[in-house]
Design an enzyme around this catalytic site. Structure first.
Site, PDB file in Angstrom:
ATOM      1  N   GLU A 195       0.836  -1.211   0.000  1.00 53.55           N
ATOM      2  CA  GLU A 195       0.000   0.000   0.000  1.00 53.55           C
ATOM      3  C   GLU A 195       0.867   1.256   0.000  1.00 53.55           C
ATOM      4  OE1 GLU A 195      -3.257  -0.169   2.836  1.00 53.55           O
ATOM      5  OE2 GLU A 195      -4.127  -1.872   1.779  1.00 53.55           O
ATOM      6  N   GLU A 319      -4.878  -8.713  -0.185  1.00 60.02           N
ATOM      7  CA  GLU A 319      -5.667  -8.340   1.001  1.00 60.02           C
ATOM      8  C   GLU A 319      -7.116  -8.202   0.568  1.00 60.02           C
ATOM      9  OE1 GLU A 319      -4.352  -5.208   3.646  1.00 60.02           O
ATOM     10  OE2 GLU A 319      -2.250  -5.731   3.284  1.00 60.02           O
TER      11      GLU A 319
END
Ligand code: AHR
Length: 518
Positions: A195, A319
């Site tokens: 991220e 995720e």
């Protein structure tokens, strides 16, 4: 009078036409499948967050909880039972502030620090590289390591790979040997940050792409170990991020996979809703938002297809899962939530979507394995609970490394509060023994559905076995010290006739049907 009769007749005709159109039917082509459903789609994720690692996996060698070299035996046994193929570690956001050298050497000499991302608790680094690799070996799964690109150095990442995988003479291999591991490990999957558009450094796609190239250059293949490097990809509809990464061939040369993150949030990021205390609107919202995974995967894949039509680069959904409000009274930074039948449906829908996109999706990792977000296992001291999501993984393990079968699904809609979504979701595969598995969800919590299943191809086939996950209530869950409310049961409401099946899918259920040649 005559006119009225004509109108009524037309309405009846139209209604019956509509009813025919919305009949629930699935056609499974048992012969023309060509894409393999990578077992890595059934992967997991364990971050230094809350009680995922500490208490969930690691209790330490001196714990009264039965363990092998500090790793919980009950957890290892449960994970082996569902044949988990991999675990992604050490984060998450934690990965981009993790300095691996803090987690090697004698445990009592490892530095203690604050886990600034998650709960501000002390991280004593007692679970580090050797402990993680030992855990993977005990479970029999592959490690997926996410390197620190946000706050670590290129040298640090390069040395971690050397420490893990090299058999050469070098200070890193000497250090590994000194710490008790003679032979290098095999580590294939390597994340180039996490991220990085957010907690991993708040980078622009262009800046990340440059950094990624630099770090990736020094991620070497040692001693026969071949890395599969996963670049940090976008979240849900951040298409510009994918475009930037994919369009430049010099970027594409630096990774074999690119990640995608998408969480199901019932309401919004401020109020996510309770994991257990919800009504039918929230059930509907959760299902409807989960189905958006298909849209994001399809659109991100379309961008990848433009630049990589041969589909050499994998999409790695590393995720995903339900994210609800934490359980009342628990540390907000620990992300601990219960897990109900609703979570089972969400897991099954996502896994069906991934199976159907297996030509592009090469790995997926539910967040997270134990005690965090949509966990498959919950622990409380020496107790362990297998969640409804765990049972979905148990049911779906038959798809691992099987060949995906093309399906054509027509079904009625499930309507709620002005919204409407398809009531059935499905995927199918054939395994190496020739057994066919069809996994189905009836998303409607109120209505049993009759589904006809036409089998195209080699016949005859018969039902070898069938299983179901369901419960009386939408929010049924398994809890410590109580008999299980949601688990895997035998299912018998499926009839076969020549080359077709009739399956009565109970409301709010996940069903698996196995077919074998006669
Ligand atoms: O899974 C919890 C967090 O969600 C991860 O650390 C991060 O990558 C994501 O935002």
């Amino acid at each position: 009078m005559k006119k009225l009769a004509i109108v009524i007749l037309s309405v009846v005709l139209l209604q019956s036409l509509y009813a025919q159109k919305t009949e629930n039917n699935i056609v499974v082509d048992t012969e023309t499948g060509k894409n393999v459903i990578s077992r890595h789609i059934y992967g997991h994720f364990a971050e230094h967050l809350g009680r995922c690692i500490y208490g969930g996996i690691w209790v330490g060698e001196d714990s009264p909880i039965p363990n092998t070299r500090g790793v919980r035996n009950d957890v290892v046994a449960a994970l082996k039972e569902i044949a988990i193929p991999n675990v992604r570690w050490p984060g998450g956001c934690f990965a981009d502030e993790y300095h691996w050298m803090n987690g090697i050497g004698p445990r009592n000499q490892r530095p203690k620090m604050i886990n600034t991302h998650w709960g501000g608790v002390t991280e004593d680094n007692s679970f580090g590289t050797h402990e993680f690799m030992d855990f993977c070996e005990q479970v029999g799964c592959e490690p997926v390591i996410c390197g620190n690109l946000g706050s670590g150095t290129v040298r640090e990442m390069a040395q971690w790979i050397e420490y893990l995988t090299s058999d050469n003479v070098s200070p890193m291999t000497e250090l590994r040997k000194k710490n008790g591991r003679e032979k290098p490990w095999r580590v294939k999957y390597w994340g180039l940050g996490n991220e990085n558009w957010g907690c991993g450094g708040n980078m622009t796609p262009e800046f990340y792409a440059d950094q990624m190239r630099r770090y990736s250059t020094y991620c070497k293949n040692y001693s026969g170990n071949e890395l599969y490097r996963v670049a940090c990809g976008p979240y849900d509809e951040y298409y510009a991020w994918m475009e930037t990464l994919m369009k430049d061939p010099n970027n594409r040369n630096c990774f074999q996979g690119v990640s995608l993150h998408y969480y199901t949030i019932c309401h919004n990021w401020t109020t996510k809703g309770s994991a257990t205390n919800f009504d039918e609107n929230e059930w509907y919202q959760t299902m409807s938002k989960t189905l958006r995974m298909d849209e994001f995967v399809t659109k991100q894949t379309a961008i990848m297809d433009k630049y990589d039509p041969e589909k050499k680069i994998g999409l790695v959904v590393d995720e995903w899962g339900n994210w609800f409000d934490v359980e009342p009274g628990t540390n907000p930074g620990f992300l601990y939530q219960q897990n109900t039948l609703r979570d089972a449906l969400v897991a099954a829908i996502n896994l069906n979507i991934f199976n159907n996109h297996c030509e592009r999706i090469k790995m997926a990792n539910i967040a997270q394995m134990i005690n965090v977000l949509q966990a498959i296992i919950l622990t409380n001291e020496d107790q362990i609970v297998l969640t409804p999501t765990y049972y979905v993984y148990k049911m779906f393990k038959v798809h691992q490394d099987a060949t995906q079968l093309p399906i054509a699904l027509t079904c009625e809609n499930y309507e709620q509060a002005g919204g409407s979504i398809p009531a059935v979701n499905a995927s199918a595969s054939v395994d190496k023994q020739g057994l066919i598995h069809i996994t189905l969800c009836n998303i409607n919590p109120n209505k049993d559905l009759k589904l006809t299943c036409e089998l195209k191809g080699k016949m005859p086939l018969s039902v070898a076995r069938a299983e179901i996950i369901t419960a009386g209530k939408m929010n049924a869950y398994n809890d410590f010290g109580k008999p299980e409310e949601v688990s895997l049961k035998k299912f018998s409401d499926v009839k076969s006739r020549k080359n077709s099946l009739t399956i009565n899918l109970p409301a709010k259920s996940v069903v698996m049907v196995e077919l074998a040649g006669k």
